[in-house]
Design a protein around this motif. Structure first.
Motif, mmCIF file in Angstrom:
data_model
loop_
_atom_site.group_PDB
_atom_site.id
_atom_site.type_symbol
_atom_site.label_atom_id
_atom_site.label_comp_id
_atom_site.label_asym_id
_atom_site.label_seq_id
_atom_site.Cartn_x
_atom_site.Cartn_y
_atom_site.Cartn_z
ATOM 1 N N GLU A 19 0.807 -1.220 0.000
ATOM 2 C CA GLU A 19 0.000 0.000 0.000
ATOM 3 C C GLU A 19 0.840 1.270 0.000
ATOM 4 O O GLU A 19 0.351 2.344 -0.351
ATOM 5 N N GLY A 20 2.091 1.166 0.412
ATOM 6 C CA GLY A 20 2.964 2.333 0.385
ATOM 7 C C GLY A 20 2.826 3.205 1.612
ATOM 8 O O GLY A 20 2.272 2.793 2.647
ATOM 9 N N LEU A 21 3.301 4.421 1.496
ATOM 10 C CA LEU A 21 3.314 5.356 2.621
ATOM 11 C C LEU A 21 2.128 6.304 2.564
ATOM 12 O O LEU A 21 1.664 6.680 1.487
ATOM 13 N N MET A 22 1.675 6.699 3.716
ATOM 14 C CA MET A 22 0.576 7.637 3.809
ATOM 15 C C MET A 22 0.952 8.983 3.170
ATOM 16 O O MET A 22 2.102 9.431 3.271
ATOM 17 N N TYR A 23 0.001 9.582 2.488
ATOM 18 C CA TYR A 23 0.102 10.901 1.842
ATOM 19 C C TYR A 23 0.882 10.891 0.528
ATOM 20 O O TYR A 23 0.817 11.864 -0.224
ATOM 21 N N THR A 24 1.639 9.832 0.243
ATOM 22 C CA THR A 24 2.417 9.850 -0.996
ATOM 23 C C THR A 24 1.530 9.724 -2.224
ATOM 24 O O THR A 24 1.914 10.150 -3.314
ATOM 25 N N GLY A 25 0.341 9.133 -2.074
ATOM 26 C CA GLY A 25 -0.562 8.975 -3.207
ATOM 27 C C GLY A 25 -1.145 10.273 -3.707
ATOM 28 O O GLY A 25 -1.611 10.346 -4.851
ATOM 29 N N GLU A 26 -1.123 11.323 -2.859
ATOM 30 C CA GLU A 26 -1.693 12.604 -3.264
ATOM 31 C C GLU A 26 -0.791 13.335 -4.258
ATOM 32 O O GLU A 26 -1.270 14.040 -5.141
ATOM 33 N N VAL A 80 17.278 -2.225 -0.960
ATOM 34 C CA VAL A 80 16.261 -3.244 -0.706
ATOM 35 C C VAL A 80 14.854 -2.652 -0.700
ATOM 36 O O VAL A 80 13.889 -3.302 -1.117
ATOM 37 N N THR A 81 14.722 -1.400 -0.247
ATOM 38 C CA THR A 81 13.385 -0.822 -0.061
ATOM 39 C C THR A 81 13.038 0.305 -1.034
ATOM 40 O O THR A 81 11.937 0.329 -1.592
ATOM 41 N N VAL A 82 13.947 1.241 -1.257
ATOM 42 C CA VAL A 82 13.599 2.465 -1.980
ATOM 43 C C VAL A 82 13.201 2.232 -3.438
ATOM 44 O O VAL A 82 12.211 2.816 -3.899
ATOM 45 N N PRO A 83 13.916 1.428 -4.227
ATOM 46 C CA PRO A 83 13.488 1.228 -5.622
ATOM 47 C C PRO A 83 12.052 0.713 -5.738
ATOM 48 O O PRO A 83 11.318 1.113 -6.652
ATOM 49 N N LYS A 84 11.634 -0.167 -4.833
ATOM 50 C CA LYS A 84 10.260 -0.675 -4.879
ATOM 51 C C LYS A 84 9.265 0.409 -4.520
ATOM 52 O O LYS A 84 8.155 0.462 -5.076
ATOM 53 N N VAL A 85 9.644 1.287 -3.590
ATOM 54 C CA VAL A 85 8.780 2.412 -3.230
ATOM 55 C C VAL A 85 8.578 3.337 -4.426
ATOM 56 O O VAL A 85 7.459 3.751 -4.735
ATOM 57 N N THR A 86 9.658 3.657 -5.101
ATOM 58 C CA THR A 86 9.567 4.556 -6.264
ATOM 59 C C THR A 86 8.772 3.905 -7.396
ATOM 60 O O THR A 86 8.022 4.583 -8.103
ATOM 61 N N ALA A 87 8.915 2.587 -7.568
ATOM 62 C CA ALA A 87 8.143 1.888 -8.601
ATOM 63 C C ALA A 87 6.650 1.966 -8.294
ATOM 64 O O ALA A 87 5.824 2.143 -9.202
ATOM 65 N N GLY A 88 6.299 1.854 -7.021
ATOM 66 C CA GLY A 88 4.902 1.944 -6.620
ATOM 67 C C GLY A 88 4.327 3.332 -6.780
ATOM 68 O O GLY A 88 3.106 3.498 -6.914
ATOM 69 N N LEU A 89 5.180 4.344 -6.769
ATOM 70 C CA LEU A 89 4.716 5.714 -6.976
ATOM 71 C C LEU A 89 4.453 6.009 -8.451
ATOM 72 O O LEU A 89 3.690 6.911 -8.784
ATOM 73 N N LEU A 90 5.085 5.245 -9.332
ATOM 74 C CA LEU A 90 4.922 5.467 -10.773
ATOM 75 C C LEU A 90 3.667 4.790 -11.314
ATOM 76 O O LEU A 90 2.885 5.412 -12.040
#
Length: 313
Positions: A19-26, A80-90
């Motif tokens: 689900e990712g981090l709160m507020y990043t979807g905005e 380990v974590t950041v590339p997947k976070v950025t992929a989820g934001l795209l």
């Protein structure tokens, strides 16, 4: 046999959705650029420290040997974590992670994080020997001893992570797939299990608690002896020089230990907002470490200057 067959058939989860981090979807584009900048800075800074420590002949002391390991760990931990976070934001597809990928991410994360925990303890012991037993230091912390201690930290981290990963993914996952977090970690993954996870949570609290508390006690004990030895130094300049060799390590230890306490002592707390403390020690701290050691260590600062601006001085 029927029970086993039904057990296997119920393990229908082939992937999870982070689900990712709160507020990043905005504002996904803004946070994508922010995390990309942080990740680039983290990898560049830590690899620069690693190359400098490995190539500069003036940085052959044991503390710089361990600093090289720390820089490598920080670069990997962020990867380990950041590339997947950025992929989820795209894209929405970027949030999907396979069952095997989730297990691999959880293992790598705890392997690197626990190894770093053990390494901080070894670095505190190194500072204790250097300040409290300076005459015995060259023998006690020889190259062979440095390599042995570093190897033990990596081996201990691997075993520690293997225990948690095997206990977590031997459970039955047959229902919800949404992980209320920005990466696969033990507490949010356990919430998706279709069986009782009380034993797993107790093992997690006991294991991580013993490791973290044990390392922290050893670090604090080392610094109690260090402070006592420094206070016996007669000159203010000598005391300042002794403290300056420890300040960087003490700073990163505090940054590293505080956020996990908020996470693993409350295994049932969840939601995307629960990931905020984890961001600090998985994303921010690995970025800050090169700056902390550069700004607080004159030898590293001079070595970086020699690497970045070669020439007669």
């Amino acid at each position: 046999m029927v029970f086993k067959s039904e057990h296997l058939n119920r393990t229908a989860v082939s992937h999870f959705l982070l689900e990712g981090l709160m507020y990043t979807g905005e504002h996904p584009s803004l946070f994508f650029l922010l995390f990309l900048l942080i990740y680039s800075t983290t990898v560049t800074g830590n690899l620069l420290i690693l190359l400098t420590v490995g190539s500069d002949p003036h940085l052959r002391a044991p503390m710089y040997h361990f600093l090289g390991h720390l820089s490598f760990l920080d670069a990997c931990l962020s990867t380990v974590t950041v590339p997947k976070v950025t992929a989820g934001l795209l894209t929405q597809e970027g949030k999907v992670i396979s069952f095997q990928g989730c297990a691999a991410q959880l293992y790598c994360f705890h392997f690197l994080a626990s190894t770093e925990c053990f390494l901080y303890t070894v670095m505190a012991y190194d500072r204790y020997l250097a300040i409290c037993q300076p005459l015995h230091y060259p023998v006690a912390m020889s190259k062979r001893m440095c390599a042995g201690l570093a190897g033990i930290t990596w081996a201990a981290g691997a075993v520690h992570s293997a225990v948690h990963t095997s206990l977590t993914f031997r459970l039955l996952y047959c229902g919800p797939r949404h992980i209320a977090y920005f990466f696969c970690d033990i507490p949010p993954v356990l919430k998706l299990a279709c069986v009782d996870t009380t034993i797993n949570e107790l093992v997690m609290l006991a294991n991580i608690g013993v490791v973290a508390a044990g390392c922290l006690v050893l670090i604090v004990t080392s610094y109690v002896f260090i402070v006592a030895a420094v206070l016996r130094i007669r000159t203010a300049e000598g005391r300042l020089r002794a403290f300056s060799t420890c300040s960087a390590h003490l700073t990163v230890v505090l940054l590293y230990y505080l956020p996990p306490v908020c996470i693993y002592l409350q295994p049932r707390s969840g939601g995307p907002g629960a990931g905020v403390p984890a961001v600090f020690y998985t994303v921010v701290t690995p970025m800050l470490n090169p700056f902390i050691y550069t700004l607080r260590n004159k030898e590293v600062k001079r070595a970086l200057a020699r690497r970045l601006c070669p020439g007669p001085r």
